[in-house]
Scaffold this active site. Structure first.
Site, PDB file in Angstrom:
ATOM      1  N   LYS A 180     -11.289  -1.671   4.540  1.00  0.00           N
ATOM      2  CA  LYS A 180     -12.430  -1.111   3.810  1.00  0.00           C
ATOM      3  C   LYS A 180     -13.387  -0.757   4.672  1.00  0.00           C
ATOM      4  CE  LYS A 180     -14.750  -2.452  -0.618  1.00  0.00           C
ATOM      5  NZ  LYS A 180     -14.190  -1.416  -1.375  1.00  0.00           N
TER       6      LYS A 180
HETATM    7  N1  PMP Z   1      -9.453   1.383  -3.525  1.00  0.00           N
HETATM    8  C1  PMP Z   1     -10.479   1.647  -3.187  1.00  0.00           C
HETATM    9  C2  PMP Z   1     -10.786   2.867  -2.486  1.00  0.00           C
HETATM   10  C3  PMP Z   1     -11.769   0.801  -3.249  1.00  0.00           C
HETATM   11  O1  PMP Z   1     -12.910   1.007  -2.870  1.00  0.00           O
HETATM   12  C4  PMP Z   1     -11.425  -0.332  -4.183  1.00  0.00           C
HETATM   13  C5  PMP Z   1     -12.366  -1.361  -4.265  1.00  0.00           C
HETATM   14  N2  PMP Z   1     -12.755  -2.121  -3.344  1.00  0.00           N
HETATM   15  C6  PMP Z   1     -10.174  -0.661  -4.547  1.00  0.00           C
HETATM   16  C7  PMP Z   1      -8.921   0.304  -4.225  1.00  0.00           C
HETATM   17  C8  PMP Z   1      -9.597  -2.152  -5.307  1.00  0.00           C
HETATM   18  O2  PMP Z   1      -9.802  -2.955  -4.558  1.00  0.00           O
HETATM   19  P1  PMP Z   1     -10.265  -4.661  -4.923  1.00  0.00           P
HETATM   20  O3  PMP Z   1      -9.250  -4.740  -6.164  1.00  0.00           O
HETATM   21  O4  PMP Z   1      -9.788  -5.344  -3.854  1.00  0.00           O
HETATM   22  O5  PMP Z   1     -11.575  -4.208  -5.240  1.00  0.00           O
END
Ligand code: PMP
Length: 319
Positions: A180
């Site tokens: 991330k």
């Molecule tokens: N893809 C992206 C690009 C994101 O920013 C997120 C949010 N963190 C997700 C998928 C979903 O991840 P999560 O369910 O862990 O929040």
């Protein structure tokens, strides 16, 4: 021309109101405290210098977490992903997972956040200002604020509208795609802005092969005519914590999950589509380009199951 410019401005103002913290102040001017390198700082004093490596070279990773009813959902998973993201960018966060968890809980308590959003962010500092950053110290800050819904309530009940982006998710050998990492969001902001300029809520992003990948901040699930749930293999984008939770919830309901390469033309046989993410939760999609979908039974089941598992207050609880 003038009418569409006015419509866009009104939409942008409305969106600003919806996506800000409920206050009309910018995020650097709110009240409260921010956990910053182990200290609690008044919100407005949590600054970084303009000559910061993370700002110039995107040596920065972050998390997005939600607290429901006073408890951060899957806190340890988010903390572990933060540490993993930093490692993927070649740096170590100078705090243990236990210390980071504790700091997240503390910042919510200090700011009185019961239902809100938590944003830990780690970045390389200012000792070196060039591509090489071997001597830069690593910083960690954590903020938390009340945050209702990522998409407007109306968009969530009718299903949001997506437009396919021109930008693609990069191949795993061109970027640390499972981190991330702030740098990866450059493509997301470009894509989301392009979709918003055309009156859509968000963009659907394809990957470098032309397969369906995700939206700009959430994973995607598709119900095809066979009542099974199809979702792309997360081999070049985040395997979201919400995505994994929703897969477990679907399995408990006896809904079969098919992880596979999905091409955009297959949306023609889709009946229901939804997004999953910490911020987006389970958000129905009503439209992608010219394809239309309904907010059907499987989506509704999973919205309810997700609300229950995160410990969200339902209307009945609030009543
Ligand atoms: N893809 C992206 C690009 C994101 O920013 C997120 C949010 N963190 C997700 C998928 C979903 O991840 P999560 O369910 O862990 O929040």
């Amino acid at each position: 021309m003038l009418t569409s410019a006015i419509t866009l401005s009104v939409k942008l103002i409305l969106r600003k109101i919806i996506t800000m913290s409920g206050d009309d102040k910018a995020f650097d001017s709110l009240e409260g405290e921010i956990w910053f390198d182990g200290k609690m700082l008044p919100w407005v004093e949590a600054d970084v210098h303009v000559l910061t490596h993370g700002l110039h070279y995107a040596s920065c990773v972050f998390e997005g977490e939600r607290s429901y009813n006073g408890k951060i959902f899957k806190l340890r998973e988010h903390t572990e992903r933060l540490i993993m993201s930093a490692n993927a960018l070649g740096f170590e966060i100078p705090y243990s997972a236990d210390e980071i968890d504790e700091a997240c809980v503390k910042i919510c308590n200090v700011n009185g956040i019961v239902d809100g959003y938590i944003r830990p962010v780690a970045w390389r500092g200012s000792e070196m200002m060039g591509v090489s950053a071997q001597a830069n110290t690593i910083h960690l800050a954590i903020a938390a604020w009340p945050w209702p819904s990522y998409f407007s309530p109306e968009a969530r009940t009718k299903g949001i509208r997506l437009k396919t982006a021109e930008w693609r998710r990069p191949a795993p050998n061109t970027a640390p795609v499972h981190a991330k990492a702030a740098g990866l969001y450059m493509i997301c902001t470009l894509s989301k802005h392009a979709a918003e300029a055309d009156g859509y809520d968000d963009a659907l992003m394809l990957d470098w092969r032309g397969q369906i990948a995700e939206s700009t901040g959430a994973n995607i699930f598709i119900v095809m005519g066979d009542d099974r749930l199809h979702t792309p293999i997360p081999d070049c984008f985040l395997d979201g914590i919400t995505r994994k939770t929703v897969c477990e919830l679907a399995k408990k309901r006896g809904i079969e999950i098919i992880e596979r390469a999905i091409m955009p033309a297959e949306l023609g046989s889709a009946t229901e589509v939804f997004l999953t993410g910490t911020a987006a939760e389970v958000t129905p999609v009503g439209e992608i380009d010219n394809y239309k979908f309904t907010v059907g039974e499987i989506t509704r089941f999973l919205i309810d199951d997700y609300d229950r598992v995160v410990g969200k207050k339902t209307t009945a609880d609030a009543g």
